[in-house]
Design a protein around this motif. Structure first.
Motif: not given
Length: 220
Positions: A47-70
């Protein structure tokens, strides 16, 4: 090229840490099993991979989207590149297979009826269900419904498919057919991440395995 890149990611649900120190990458066309006990964080990771659940810390990129501050307005565009296969199908019970698939295409911006018909025919052919387009969901077996769900996930030509326990409600033989179908999809260039409890399927159809345990993920 990595389509998913997580580095020291922490995932929370209702302020409780579900997973921490998650570092992983997924390449285009790769097939990955996600294993672990119930409540180990498999679904939360997906669910974190499609931004259903937010990423709290760290860096996360999925398909060129930065999930930390999408940006919220970008989430639908991210999700259009991801196909999701649910264990409980989630087909619309009041309409036939064709109308289920047309509904998704129209909801994601398709307008040309000829193109819609062509795409529905393509995905149904891909999962061996072209002759069932007129059937209502309740007229299909569990395995047939799951194939329709895979067809639905393929509609917008996703780069990534997330399959959450796709064989959980199926008999062993039908489960094998579904996993074989997902492996074929991966061989054609779409990355597949499949959460499963079924270690027999993992042995039967070998691929990269990532385990969720003790609030962490590790490559097996």
């Amino acid at each position: 090229m990595s389509i998913i890149s997580y580095n020291d990611v922490e995932i929370l649900r209702k302020e409780l840490v579900v997973l921490k120190h998650v570092t992983m990458s997924v390449e285009a066309g790769e097939f990955i099993y996600l294993i672990g006990k119930v409540g180990s964080g498999k679904s939360s990771l997906m669910k974190s991979m499609y931004a259903e659940i937010p990423i709290y810390t760290g860096t996360a990129n999925v398909l060129d989207y930065n999930l930390v501050d999408i940006n919220k307005k970008d989430i639908p565009f991210l999700r259009r590149k991801i196909g999701i296969v649910f264990q409980d199908f989630q087909l619309l019970t009041d309409r036939n297979v064709y109308s289920n698939l047309r509904f998704v295409l129209e909801a994601t911006g398709w307008k040309n009826q000829e193109e819609i018909d062509t795409r529905i025919e393509e995905v149904l052919t891909q999962v061996g269900m072209l002759n069932k387009s007129y059937k209502m969901p309740h007229e299909l077996s569990g395995g047939e419904q799951q194939r329709i769900v895979i067809a639905r996930a393929l509609l917008n030509k996703p780069v990534l498919i997330l399959a959450d326990e796709p064989t959980g409600n199926l008999d062993p033989e039908t489960g094998e057919q579904i996993v074989a179908r997902l492996h074929k999809i991966a061989s054609e260039g779409t990355a597949v991440i499949m959460a499963t409890h079924n270690l027999q399927l993992v042995e039967q159809f070998p691929a990269k395995v990532i385990a969720c345990e003790n609030k962490q993920v590790r490559r097996l």
